[in-house]
Design a protein around this motif. Structure first.
Motif, PDB file in Angstrom:
ATOM      1  N   ALA A  12      35.846  35.764  39.121  1.00 49.20           N
ATOM      2  CA  ALA A  12      36.638  36.123  40.296  1.00 49.20           C
ATOM      3  C   ALA A  12      35.998  37.266  41.070  1.00 49.20           C
ATOM      4  N   GLY A  13      35.567  38.296  40.362  1.00 46.77           N
ATOM      5  CA  GLY A  13      35.009  39.470  41.023  1.00 46.77           C
ATOM      6  C   GLY A  13      33.775  39.166  41.843  1.00 46.77           C
ATOM      7  N   MET A  14      32.849  38.395  41.256  1.00 47.66           N
ATOM      8  CA  MET A  14      31.589  38.154  41.960  1.00 47.66           C
ATOM      9  C   MET A  14      31.723  37.041  42.996  1.00 47.66           C
ATOM     10  N   SER A  15      32.688  36.120  42.815  1.00 45.97           N
ATOM     11  CA  SER A  15      32.967  35.167  43.892  1.00 45.97           C
ATOM     12  C   SER A  15      33.448  35.907  45.128  1.00 45.97           C
ATOM     13  N   ALA A  16      34.307  36.907  44.913  1.00 46.94           N
ATOM     14  CA  ALA A  16      34.792  37.716  46.030  1.00 46.94           C
ATOM     15  C   ALA A  16      33.664  38.532  46.644  1.00 46.94           C
ATOM     16  N   TYR A 107      37.700  53.870  47.778  1.00 46.05           N
ATOM     17  CA  TYR A 107      37.656  52.514  48.317  1.00 46.05           C
ATOM     18  C   TYR A 107      38.497  52.417  49.586  1.00 46.05           C
ATOM     19  N   ASP A 108      38.088  51.495  50.442  1.00 49.58           N
ATOM     20  CA  ASP A 108      38.938  51.095  51.564  1.00 49.58           C
ATOM     21  C   ASP A 108      39.770  49.876  51.174  1.00 49.58           C
ATOM     22  N   LYS A 109      39.127  48.957  50.439  1.00 46.47           N
ATOM     23  CA  LYS A 109      39.829  47.797  49.911  1.00 46.47           C
ATOM     24  C   LYS A 109      39.373  47.585  48.471  1.00 46.47           C
ATOM     25  N   LEU A 110      40.340  47.250  47.633  1.00 46.47           N
ATOM     26  CA  LEU A 110      40.094  47.153  46.196  1.00 46.47           C
ATOM     27  C   LEU A 110      40.492  45.772  45.691  1.00 46.47           C
ATOM     28  N   LEU A 111      39.646  45.191  44.848  1.00 46.07           N
ATOM     29  CA  LEU A 111      39.979  43.943  44.154  1.00 46.07           C
ATOM     30  C   LEU A 111      39.995  44.211  42.660  1.00 46.07           C
ATOM     31  N   ILE A 112      41.104  43.866  42.026  1.00 45.11           N
ATOM     32  CA  ILE A 112      41.207  43.940  40.571  1.00 45.11           C
ATOM     33  C   ILE A 112      40.911  42.555  40.019  1.00 45.11           C
ATOM     34  N   ALA A 113      39.806  42.442  39.311  1.00 45.67           N
ATOM     35  CA  ALA A 113      39.385  41.158  38.735  1.00 45.67           C
ATOM     36  C   ALA A 113      38.918  41.422  37.302  1.00 45.67           C
ATOM     37  N   THR A 114      39.790  42.055  36.544  1.00 45.31           N
ATOM     38  CA  THR A 114      39.443  42.551  35.211  1.00 45.31           C
ATOM     39  C   THR A 114      39.562  41.507  34.115  1.00 45.31           C
ATOM     40  N   GLY A 115      39.995  40.302  34.448  1.00 44.34           N
ATOM     41  CA  GLY A 115      40.034  39.238  33.461  1.00 44.34           C
ATOM     42  C   GLY A 115      41.083  39.451  32.394  1.00 44.34           C
ATOM     43  N   ALA A 116      40.808  38.913  31.225  1.00 45.43           N
ATOM     44  CA  ALA A 116      41.754  38.970  30.116  1.00 45.43           C
ATOM     45  C   ALA A 116      41.010  39.268  28.827  1.00 45.43           C
ATOM     46  N   ALA A 282      42.670  38.907  41.436  1.00 45.70           N
ATOM     47  CA  ALA A 282      42.272  37.508  41.282  1.00 45.70           C
ATOM     48  C   ALA A 282      41.755  37.269  39.876  1.00 45.70           C
ATOM     49  N   GLY A 283      41.836  36.017  39.453  1.00 42.57           N
ATOM     50  CA  GLY A 283      41.271  35.626  38.172  1.00 42.57           C
ATOM     51  C   GLY A 283      42.250  35.730  37.025  1.00 42.57           C
ATOM     52  N   ASP A 297      52.894  31.207  37.921  1.00 35.66           N
ATOM     53  CA  ASP A 297      52.653  30.957  36.516  1.00 35.66           C
ATOM     54  C   ASP A 297      51.414  31.744  36.102  1.00 35.66           C
ATOM     55  N   TYR A 298      51.097  31.712  34.827  1.00 32.84           N
ATOM     56  CA  TYR A 298      49.873  32.350  34.350  1.00 32.84           C
ATOM     57  C   TYR A 298      49.060  31.314  33.612  1.00 32.84           C
ATOM     58  N   LEU A 299      48.018  30.794  34.267  1.00 33.52           N
ATOM     59  CA  LEU A 299      47.159  29.751  33.730  1.00 33.52           C
ATOM     60  C   LEU A 299      45.706  30.189  33.880  1.00 33.52           C
ATOM     61  N   PRO A 300      45.217  31.025  32.968  1.00 29.56           N
ATOM     62  CA  PRO A 300      43.869  31.578  33.112  1.00 29.56           C
ATOM     63  C   PRO A 300      42.775  30.554  32.814  1.00 29.56           C
ATOM     64  N   LEU A 301      42.109  30.094  33.857  1.00 32.12           N
ATOM     65  CA  LEU A 301      41.004  29.149  33.732  1.00 32.12           C
ATOM     66  C   LEU A 301      39.888  29.549  34.695  1.00 32.12           C
ATOM     67  N   GLY A 302      38.663  29.193  34.347  1.00 27.39           N
ATOM     68  CA  GLY A 302      37.527  29.543  35.181  1.00 27.39           C
ATOM     69  C   GLY A 302      37.595  28.950  36.578  1.00 27.39           C
ATOM     70  N   THR A 303      38.146  27.736  36.696  1.00 22.25           N
ATOM     71  CA  THR A 303      38.266  27.125  38.020  1.00 22.25           C
ATOM     72  C   THR A 303      39.168  27.966  38.925  1.00 22.25           C
ATOM     73  N   HIS A 304      40.297  28.401  38.377  1.00 22.70           N
ATOM     74  CA  HIS A 304      41.220  29.218  39.161  1.00 22.70           C
ATOM     75  C   HIS A 304      40.589  30.554  39.522  1.00 22.70           C
ATOM     76  N   ALA A 305      39.872  31.167  38.576  1.00 26.07           N
ATOM     77  CA  ALA A 305      39.262  32.475  38.823  1.00 26.07           C
ATOM     78  C   ALA A 305      38.261  32.405  39.971  1.00 26.07           C
ATOM     79  N   ASN A 306      37.418  31.380  39.966  1.00 22.75           N
ATOM     80  CA  ASN A 306      36.436  31.252  41.039  1.00 22.75           C
ATOM     81  C   ASN A 306      37.097  31.019  42.391  1.00 22.75           C
TER      82      ASN A 306
END
Length: 446
Positions: A12-16, A107-116, A282-283, A297-306
């Motif tokens: 998620a982080g690097m896609s963003a 930061y001016d804008k922050l993305l939290i993409a810390t995963g699980a 994201a992610g 819902d919470y469905l952690p999958l790589g497709t959703h993260a990207n």
């Protein structure tokens, strides 16, 4: 110049980050903070290094940290663990683990993409030598080193990761035991489908233990695990892997006012915005809107993260793009079988109060008169009031993947069972019967 800070250096982080540098290259300053030492690797591919389909862990890395820094101008940092966010001053605070030094970044804008992070139950002995989880490349490399000498494997958990690991070890002729606290494997499937997976496990020599909760791990004189206790029953083992699920890596957010659900996943809107200005998520640390359940819902999958990362990065630079939600599609291989599902299961529909019934059909992956045909076990779940398709589960040796994707597309577009029956699907005897078995199942709804 807008300063974007992204916490997390994987899907998620690097896609963003890539969306930001591509859409706003002249006015964006991007800093990414990764707790570990590796960027953009395929976590889902880890079991297949053990199984042998992937030659080495390096093959799982999509883009290196150096590529992000040198080619795209991203300040990609490693071993930077964020510990606190000052939302009022818009600063990220943490520790540089390599130098053991504190850092603070505005930061001016922050993305939290810390995963699980993997869940390890808080039980005695869970930290002795020989006890593992599998989430990162270093996790895998540590496990591989141990497998050179210790090959009496016990996997705790019979979900996706547990079954994929069991397959990997069985393929390498390593004895493996699965301990599951429920009464079936793959609890995301209904109980009339899951027995097919158990039959395959037994056929391939995998020991399966149901209705047992691990209570303690004990080590021998050498300090290494040698016994797993589950409901007072002792199981000898010299290598234990916990595959008991994951939890959002959001503990550092609990006092910030960022809205989390009961599992710790971050609430986001369709643009991946949190309830705090200039903060996105994201992610695997974030929630996803489920189109069939009509709720988050919470469905952690790589497709959703990207996808969520791509949507977040696009919105962060001011280009509006909504995340369209998920329908709950997943698939995995288990030895000779492929198991897939999409939408909601029958038991999920019941829990949601949706009036639903199901139809079950066993067909073949190709024309039934071919000698090498394989059985396909298909379950369709539908609304009883207006026959709207709600979900599907398929298990078989061949042809599962293409069919579950057709069903996922039908769910995305809210098709009824009658409409699904009318789809013009491809036919030639080496690929299908004249009536696809999915449509054969749909025809049984009257």
């Amino acid at each position: 110049m807008t300063h974007y800070v992204i916490i997390g250096g994987d899907a998620a982080g690097m896609s963003a980050a890539m969306q930001i540098v591509r859409r706003n290259p002249e006015h964006a300053e991007v800093t990414t903070l990764e707790r570990g030492g590796i960027y953009s690797y395929a976590q889902c591919g880890l079991p297949y290094v053990i199984e042998g389909s992937v030659a080495q862990t390096a093959d799982l890395v999509a883009r290196s940290r150096e590529t992000f820094r040198e080619k795209y101008g991203i300040d990609a940092r490693i071993y930077h663990e964020v510990q606190r966010i000052d939302l009022e001053k818009q600063h990220v605070h943490g520790i540089d683990l390599e130098r053991d030094q504190a850092f603070s970044i505005p930061y001016d804008k922050l993305l939290i993409a810390t995963g699980a992070d993997p869940i390890v139950p808080p039980l005695p002995g869970n930290d002795v030598e020989g006890v593992h989880t599998l989430k990162t490349i270093p996790d895998l490399e540590h496990l591989q080193r141990e497998l050179r000498q210790h090959r009496q494997v016990t996997i705790v958990g019979g979900g996706y990761i547990g079954l994929e690991l069991a397959e990997a070890f069985a393929t390498q002729q390593i004895p493996v035991r699965l301990v599951e606290q429920n009464d079936q494997l793959a609890k995301m499937f209904d109980d009339d489908m899951a027995p097919l997976l158990l039959e395959e496990a037994k056929a391939q020599g995998i020991e399966v233990v149901f209705n047992k909760t691990v209570t303690e791990l004990k080590a021998g004189a050498d300090g290494r695990v040698n016994t797993l206790y589950a409901n007072d029953e002792a199981f000898p083992t010299n290598l234990v892997i916990f595959a008991t699920g994951i939890k959002p890596n959001t503990s550092f957010l609990h006092d910030t006012g960022i809205e989390l659900n009961e599992k710790g996943a971050i609430h986001v809107d369709a643009q991946m915005k949190t309830n705090i200005s200039n903060v996105y998520a994201a992610g695997d640390c974030a929630m996803q809107y489920h189109r069939i359940k009509e709720q988050h819902d919470y469905l952690p999958l790589g497709t959703h993260a990207n996808k969520q990362g791509r949507v977040a990065g696009t919105n962060m630079v001011g280009v509006k793009k909504p995340f369209q939600g998920v329908v709950g599609t997943s698939i995995f291989r288990f030895l000779r079988l492929t198991a897939a599902r999409t939408g909601v299961s029958e038991k999920e529909a019941e829990a949601l109060g949706i009036p639903a019934e199901s139809v079950f059909y066993t067909g073949t992956d190709i024309a039934g008169y071919f000698t090498d045909k394989k059985p396909l076990h298909i379950k369709l779940v539908y609304r009883t009031d207006h026959h709207l398709l709600l979900g599907a589960q398929i298990i078989g040796e061949s042809g599962v993947d293409k069919r579950i994707d057709v069903l996922a597309t039908a769910l995305f577009h809210s098709m009824s069972m009658d409409e699904f029956e009318d789809l013009d699907l491809s036919y030639a005897p080496p690929y299908n019967g004249v009536w696809d078995p999915m449509q054969q199942a749909a025809r049984r709804v009257r």
